[in-house]
Design a protein around this motif. Structure first.
Motif, PDB file in Angstrom:
ATOM      1  N   LEU A  33      33.597  43.957  26.351  1.00  0.00           N
ATOM      2  CA  LEU A  33      33.170  45.079  26.478  1.00  0.00           C
ATOM      3  C   LEU A  33      33.154  45.839  27.476  1.00  0.00           C
ATOM      4  O   LEU A  33      32.814  47.140  28.050  1.00  0.00           O
ATOM      5  CB  LEU A  33      30.885  44.961  26.625  1.00  0.00           C
ATOM      6  N   LEU A  34      33.428  44.793  29.135  1.00  0.00           N
ATOM      7  CA  LEU A  34      33.536  45.046  30.245  1.00  0.00           C
ATOM      8  C   LEU A  34      34.896  45.866  29.996  1.00  0.00           C
ATOM      9  O   LEU A  34      35.306  47.136  31.089  1.00  0.00           O
ATOM     10  CB  LEU A  34      34.171  44.264  30.939  1.00  0.00           C
ATOM     11  N   ARG A  35      36.115  45.126  29.217  1.00  0.00           N
ATOM     12  CA  ARG A  35      37.533  46.087  29.053  1.00  0.00           C
ATOM     13  C   ARG A  35      37.300  47.943  28.691  1.00  0.00           C
ATOM     14  O   ARG A  35      37.692  48.795  29.178  1.00  0.00           O
ATOM     15  CB  ARG A  35      38.318  45.318  28.181  1.00  0.00           C
ATOM     16  N   GLU A  36      36.218  47.586  27.553  1.00  0.00           N
ATOM     17  CA  GLU A  36      36.456  48.793  27.194  1.00  0.00           C
ATOM     18  C   GLU A  36      35.547  49.987  28.536  1.00  0.00           C
ATOM     19  O   GLU A  36      35.491  51.331  28.987  1.00  0.00           O
ATOM     20  CB  GLU A  36      34.725  49.218  26.001  1.00  0.00           C
ATOM     21  N   ALA A  37      34.521  49.249  29.393  1.00  0.00           N
ATOM     22  CA  ALA A  37      33.878  49.759  30.235  1.00  0.00           C
ATOM     23  C   ALA A  37      35.120  50.748  31.503  1.00  0.00           C
ATOM     24  O   ALA A  37      34.834  51.854  31.461  1.00  0.00           O
ATOM     25  CB  ALA A  37      32.840  49.657  30.506  1.00  0.00           C
ATOM     26  N   SER A  38      36.064  49.610  31.706  1.00  0.00           N
ATOM     27  CA  SER A  38      36.846  49.860  32.514  1.00  0.00           C
ATOM     28  C   SER A  38      37.735  51.322  32.433  1.00  0.00           C
ATOM     29  O   SER A  38      38.047  51.883  32.694  1.00  0.00           O
ATOM     30  CB  SER A  38      37.081  48.343  32.670  1.00  0.00           C
ATOM     31  N   PHE A  39      38.439  50.861  30.738  1.00  0.00           N
ATOM     32  CA  PHE A  39      38.287  52.378  29.765  1.00  0.00           C
ATOM     33  C   PHE A  39      37.701  54.034  29.464  1.00  0.00           C
ATOM     34  O   PHE A  39      38.348  54.619  29.067  1.00  0.00           O
ATOM     35  CB  PHE A  39      39.083  51.827  28.260  1.00  0.00           C
ATOM     36  N   GLY A  40      36.762  53.460  30.033  1.00  0.00           N
ATOM     37  CA  GLY A  40      35.563  54.920  30.116  1.00  0.00           C
ATOM     38  C   GLY A  40      34.658  54.832  28.623  1.00  0.00           C
ATOM     39  O   GLY A  40      34.208  56.131  28.556  1.00  0.00           O
ATOM     40  N   THR A  41      35.145  53.915  27.815  1.00  0.00           N
ATOM     41  CA  THR A  41      34.247  54.130  26.937  1.00  0.00           C
ATOM     42  C   THR A  41      32.297  54.041  27.321  1.00  0.00           C
ATOM     43  O   THR A  41      32.103  53.235  28.947  1.00  0.00           O
ATOM     44  CB  THR A  41      34.070  53.260  26.494  1.00  0.00           C
ATOM     45  N   PRO A  98      39.587  44.213  39.039  1.00  0.00           N
ATOM     46  CA  PRO A  98      41.505  43.314  39.206  1.00  0.00           C
ATOM     47  C   PRO A  98      41.027  41.718  38.028  1.00  0.00           C
ATOM     48  O   PRO A  98      42.229  41.567  38.038  1.00  0.00           O
ATOM     49  CB  PRO A  98      40.765  42.571  40.248  1.00  0.00           C
ATOM     50  N   VAL A  99      39.927  40.877  38.173  1.00  0.00           N
ATOM     51  CA  VAL A  99      39.793  40.436  36.745  1.00  0.00           C
ATOM     52  C   VAL A  99      39.735  40.459  35.848  1.00  0.00           C
ATOM     53  O   VAL A  99      41.258  39.575  34.496  1.00  0.00           O
ATOM     54  CB  VAL A  99      38.637  40.056  36.848  1.00  0.00           C
ATOM     55  N   LEU A 100      40.247  41.790  35.184  1.00  0.00           N
ATOM     56  CA  LEU A 100      40.258  42.187  33.534  1.00  0.00           C
ATOM     57  C   LEU A 100      42.292  42.394  33.416  1.00  0.00           C
ATOM     58  O   LEU A 100      42.841  42.208  33.003  1.00  0.00           O
ATOM     59  CB  LEU A 100      40.066  43.784  33.134  1.00  0.00           C
ATOM     60  N   VAL A 101      42.512  42.672  34.722  1.00  0.00           N
ATOM     61  CA  VAL A 101      43.447  42.873  34.770  1.00  0.00           C
ATOM     62  C   VAL A 101      44.106  41.716  34.980  1.00  0.00           C
ATOM     63  O   VAL A 101      45.550  41.441  34.312  1.00  0.00           O
ATOM     64  CB  VAL A 101      44.210  43.900  36.442  1.00  0.00           C
ATOM     65  N   ALA A 102      43.705  40.252  36.026  1.00  0.00           N
ATOM     66  CA  ALA A 102      45.188  39.298  35.720  1.00  0.00           C
ATOM     67  C   ALA A 102      44.989  38.732  34.575  1.00  0.00           C
ATOM     68  O   ALA A 102      45.763  38.837  33.815  1.00  0.00           O
ATOM     69  CB  ALA A 102      44.001  38.058  37.041  1.00  0.00           C
ATOM     70  N   LEU A 103      43.588  39.023  33.902  1.00  0.00           N
ATOM     71  CA  LEU A 103      43.500  38.594  32.207  1.00  0.00           C
ATOM     72  C   LEU A 103      44.916  38.700  31.491  1.00  0.00           C
ATOM     73  O   LEU A 103      45.324  38.660  30.919  1.00  0.00           O
ATOM     74  CB  LEU A 103      42.116  38.415  32.065  1.00  0.00           C
ATOM     75  N   ALA A 128      54.175  53.020  38.517  1.00  0.00           N
ATOM     76  CA  ALA A 128      53.985  51.784  38.663  1.00  0.00           C
ATOM     77  C   ALA A 128      53.414  50.886  37.519  1.00  0.00           C
ATOM     78  O   ALA A 128      52.155  51.541  37.216  1.00  0.00           O
ATOM     79  CB  ALA A 128      54.435  52.504  40.039  1.00  0.00           C
ATOM     80  N   ALA A 129      53.837  49.986  37.306  1.00  0.00           N
ATOM     81  CA  ALA A 129      52.492  49.163  36.646  1.00  0.00           C
ATOM     82  C   ALA A 129      51.688  48.947  37.450  1.00  0.00           C
ATOM     83  O   ALA A 129      52.204  48.250  39.028  1.00  0.00           O
ATOM     84  CB  ALA A 129      53.940  47.928  36.270  1.00  0.00           C
ATOM     85  N   VAL A 130      50.349  48.188  37.474  1.00  0.00           N
ATOM     86  CA  VAL A 130      49.392  47.689  38.449  1.00  0.00           C
ATOM     87  C   VAL A 130      50.051  46.047  37.304  1.00  0.00           C
ATOM     88  O   VAL A 130      49.476  45.669  36.621  1.00  0.00           O
ATOM     89  CB  VAL A 130      48.471  48.267  38.085  1.00  0.00           C
ATOM     90  N   HIS A 131      49.651  45.077  38.763  1.00  0.00           N
ATOM     91  CA  HIS A 131      49.335  44.174  38.270  1.00  0.00           C
ATOM     92  C   HIS A 131      47.856  42.962  39.509  1.00  0.00           C
ATOM     93  O   HIS A 131      47.966  44.084  40.388  1.00  0.00           O
ATOM     94  CB  HIS A 131      50.722  43.281  39.012  1.00  0.00           C
ATOM     95  N   ALA A 132      48.338  42.520  39.128  1.00  0.00           N
ATOM     96  CA  ALA A 132      46.875  41.087  39.991  1.00  0.00           C
ATOM     97  C   ALA A 132      47.551  40.020  40.542  1.00  0.00           C
ATOM     98  O   ALA A 132      48.990  40.127  40.352  1.00  0.00           O
ATOM     99  CB  ALA A 132      46.283  40.614  39.164  1.00  0.00           C
ATOM    100  N   ARG A 133      47.271  40.801  42.103  1.00  0.00           N
ATOM    101  CA  ARG A 133      48.647  39.500  43.623  1.00  0.00           C
ATOM    102  C   ARG A 133      46.778  38.738  44.064  1.00  0.00           C
ATOM    103  O   ARG A 133      45.776  39.236  44.271  1.00  0.00           O
ATOM    104  CB  ARG A 133      48.792  40.411  43.709  1.00  0.00           C
TER     105      ARG A 133
END
Length: 158
Positions: A33-41, A98-103, A128-133
């Motif tokens: 659900l958080l993934r979807e919210a981060s995508f704008g749902t 950032p947690v979702l990006v890392a997952l 450019a690609a985004v990465h968690a660091r």
């Protein structure tokens, strides 16, 4: 660092930030659900359909995300329809991106099927690609082997 880690059995885990975070976001449906919210749902039906859960499950999880302060409900009304609520990430919810990006990054590397990842995350401005660091406050990238575990103000004895 090793002295503190060697004394782990004397720590209480009652104040563990990881355990407390997992109490809030530690199940599959909540993270999706958080993934979807981060995508704008924003709409309830879209959340339930895109995450693939029943309406009662989506309703319960969205209600909890609102109660936990990760999403906020905002009323909207389409012409000729009754007023409904949409769900929008709060600042607290956005801080989980950032947690979702890392997952996603870990999943892309170790759990994606042979075709590769379903989506790619990129910087909108340059592509450019985004990465968690891992990065320290002094601006250095920190390899996992160079992490130091130090006592925090909330460390409790067992």
């Amino acid at each position: 660092m090793t002295d503190l880690l060697a004394q782990r059995d004397s720590w209480s885990t009652a104040n563990c930030s990881i355990a407390r975070a997992l109490e809030v976001v530690g199940n599959r449906t909540t993270l999706l659900l958080l993934r979807e919210a981060s995508f704008g749902t924003r709409r309830f039906d879209d959340f339930a359909r895109r995450v693939g859960v029943s309406e009662p499950v989506a309703a319960a999880r969205l209600k909890q995300l609102v109660a936990d302060g990760l999403l906020e409900r905002r009323p909207y009304r389409e012409p000729g329809q009754r007023t409904r609520d949409e769900y929008v990430l709060t600042a607290k919810g956005s801080d989980l991106i950032p947690v979702l990006v890392a997952l996603r990054q870990w999943g892309d590397a170790y759990a994606a099927d042979e075709a590769g990842p379903a989506v790619r995350v990129a910087h909108e401005e340059c592509g450019a690609a985004v990465h968690a660091r891992l990065r320290c406050d002094a601006g250095h990238d920190v390899p996992p082997g160079e992490l130091a575990v130090l006592p925090g103000p909330g460390l409790l004895s067992a």
